[in-house]
Design a protein around this motif. Sequence first.
Motif, PDB file in Angstrom:
ATOM      1  N   ASP A 127      11.119  20.977  -3.461  1.00  0.00           N
ATOM      2  CA  ASP A 127       9.665  21.126  -3.396  1.00  0.00           C
ATOM      3  C   ASP A 127       9.273  21.596  -2.003  1.00  0.00           C
ATOM      4  O   ASP A 127       9.130  20.792  -1.080  1.00  0.00           O
ATOM      5  CB  ASP A 127       8.983  19.798  -3.730  1.00  0.00           C
ATOM      6  CG  ASP A 127       7.471  19.923  -3.749  1.00  0.00           C
ATOM      7  OD1 ASP A 127       6.952  21.050  -3.593  1.00  0.00           O
ATOM      8  OD2 ASP A 127       6.793  18.883  -3.924  1.00  0.00           O
ATOM      9  N   ILE A 128       9.111  22.892  -1.861  1.00  0.00           N
ATOM     10  CA  ILE A 128       8.829  23.449  -0.540  1.00  0.00           C
ATOM     11  C   ILE A 128       7.410  23.148  -0.073  1.00  0.00           C
ATOM     12  O   ILE A 128       7.099  23.269   1.111  1.00  0.00           O
ATOM     13  CB  ILE A 128       9.088  24.977  -0.538  1.00  0.00           C
ATOM     14  CG1 ILE A 128       9.349  25.483   0.880  1.00  0.00           C
ATOM     15  CG2 ILE A 128       7.921  25.739  -1.193  1.00  0.00           C
ATOM     16  CD1 ILE A 128       9.855  26.901   0.951  1.00  0.00           C
ATOM     17  N   SER A 129       6.538  22.720  -0.999  1.00  0.00           N
ATOM     18  CA  SER A 129       5.151  22.422  -0.626  1.00  0.00           C
ATOM     19  C   SER A 129       5.066  21.245   0.346  1.00  0.00           C
ATOM     20  O   SER A 129       4.071  21.096   1.056  1.00  0.00           O
ATOM     21  CB  SER A 129       4.308  22.132  -1.869  1.00  0.00           C
ATOM     22  OG  SER A 129       4.752  20.961  -2.519  1.00  0.00           O
ATOM     23  N   LYS A 130       6.117  20.402   0.382  1.00  0.00           N
ATOM     24  CA  LYS A 130       6.089  19.272   1.315  1.00  0.00           C
ATOM     25  C   LYS A 130       6.269  19.735   2.763  1.00  0.00           C
ATOM     26  O   LYS A 130       6.165  18.938   3.679  1.00  0.00           O
ATOM     27  CB  LYS A 130       7.165  18.249   0.954  1.00  0.00           C
ATOM     28  CG  LYS A 130       8.592  18.749   1.036  1.00  0.00           C
ATOM     29  CD  LYS A 130       9.550  17.691   0.506  1.00  0.00           C
ATOM     30  CE  LYS A 130      10.999  18.169   0.520  1.00  0.00           C
ATOM     31  NZ  LYS A 130      11.908  17.166  -0.067  1.00  0.00           N
ATOM     32  N   ASN A 131       6.535  21.010   2.952  1.00  0.00           N
ATOM     33  CA  ASN A 131       6.683  21.567   4.290  1.00  0.00           C
ATOM     34  C   ASN A 131       5.398  22.199   4.805  1.00  0.00           C
ATOM     35  O   ASN A 131       5.426  22.993   5.749  1.00  0.00           O
ATOM     36  CB  ASN A 131       7.800  22.616   4.314  1.00  0.00           C
ATOM     37  CG  ASN A 131       9.163  22.013   4.103  1.00  0.00           C
ATOM     38  OD1 ASN A 131       9.717  22.054   3.005  1.00  0.00           O
ATOM     39  ND2 ASN A 131       9.719  21.399   5.133  1.00  0.00           N
ATOM     40  N   LYS A 132       4.277  21.868   4.175  1.00  0.00           N
ATOM     41  CA  LYS A 132       2.999  22.383   4.660  1.00  0.00           C
ATOM     42  C   LYS A 132       2.788  21.929   6.105  1.00  0.00           C
ATOM     43  O   LYS A 132       2.943  20.759   6.434  1.00  0.00           O
ATOM     44  CB  LYS A 132       1.847  21.900   3.777  1.00  0.00           C
ATOM     45  CG  LYS A 132       1.780  22.631   2.442  1.00  0.00           C
ATOM     46  CD  LYS A 132       0.594  22.177   1.610  1.00  0.00           C
ATOM     47  CE  LYS A 132       0.527  22.974   0.306  1.00  0.00           C
ATOM     48  NZ  LYS A 132      -0.575  22.520  -0.563  1.00  0.00           N
ATOM     49  N   GLY A 133       2.456  22.884   6.947  1.00  0.00           N
ATOM     50  CA  GLY A 133       2.290  22.597   8.370  1.00  0.00           C
ATOM     51  C   GLY A 133       3.479  23.036   9.191  1.00  0.00           C
ATOM     52  O   GLY A 133       3.387  23.180  10.410  1.00  0.00           O
ATOM     53  N   ASN A 134       4.621  23.255   8.524  1.00  0.00           N
ATOM     54  CA  ASN A 134       5.824  23.701   9.228  1.00  0.00           C
ATOM     55  C   ASN A 134       5.919  25.220   9.246  1.00  0.00           C
ATOM     56  O   ASN A 134       5.469  25.889   8.317  1.00  0.00           O
ATOM     57  CB  ASN A 134       7.080  23.134   8.552  1.00  0.00           C
ATOM     58  CG  ASN A 134       7.183  21.627   8.701  1.00  0.00           C
ATOM     59  OD1 ASN A 134       6.622  21.056   9.632  1.00  0.00           O
ATOM     60  ND2 ASN A 134       7.893  20.995   7.802  1.00  0.00           N
TER      61      ASN A 134
END
Length: 225
Positions: free
Chosen positions: A42-49
């Motif tokens: 789930d790449i959405s958990k990297n929001k802000g990175n």
Amino acid sequence: MKKLIVLSLVVLILSLFHGGCAVIARMGTPTSHEIKIPAQYDISKNKGNKILILVEQPGWLNVQIDMRSYLTDSISRGITQKTKIPAGQFIPYNKLSEYRSNTPNFASLSPVEIGKAMGADIVLVVMIDDFQMAQLVDSGYYKAILDAKAILFDSTTGVQLWPAGEKGKIIKVGFEIEQGGRDIATSRLAAAAAYCTVRYFYNCPKDEFKIADDRSGVGFNEWKE
């Protein structure tokens, strides 16, 4: 006569009851669009990175077509559309291109080292293994294939985030005919490869998992009816 009427009513009520149950059962069954194939990562958990998309194009590849640019744009756009990660989180391709040109030992650096140098938190590496595009004889039509391998790294730890237990996710796309010219054919190929990569980063509807230009066969048992 009364018994016959009563019996008829009973039969009618039972038929309506069973028919209603069948309708309710059908209504309660999720469609292939409602069924989701879970994200492998789930790449959405990297929001802000900060995210770096690093496409490696072997030297023998047709130098007239820069697949690095096409794939980078298609993948970043696909992730933004499907996961709502803002476009501003992606390190611009021109900055990577500039760093590549100004770094003599670029080819010897690992994806993690490049990611750190570019200030990225995660690096999505796409290694092109094969690329072929040919114009059909005496026509403006093109056919093409692209084989690649995708891997996602954490730039801070050097850990491979995706795919789990594999050296890379195999991506194979292609088509037999495209009549829009070479640029359109190249864009179509890049879009297909991008989609077949991005679909693993979010809960993809079952009926959208497979696309026409997908040649990989990956996930066949998941998406087929």
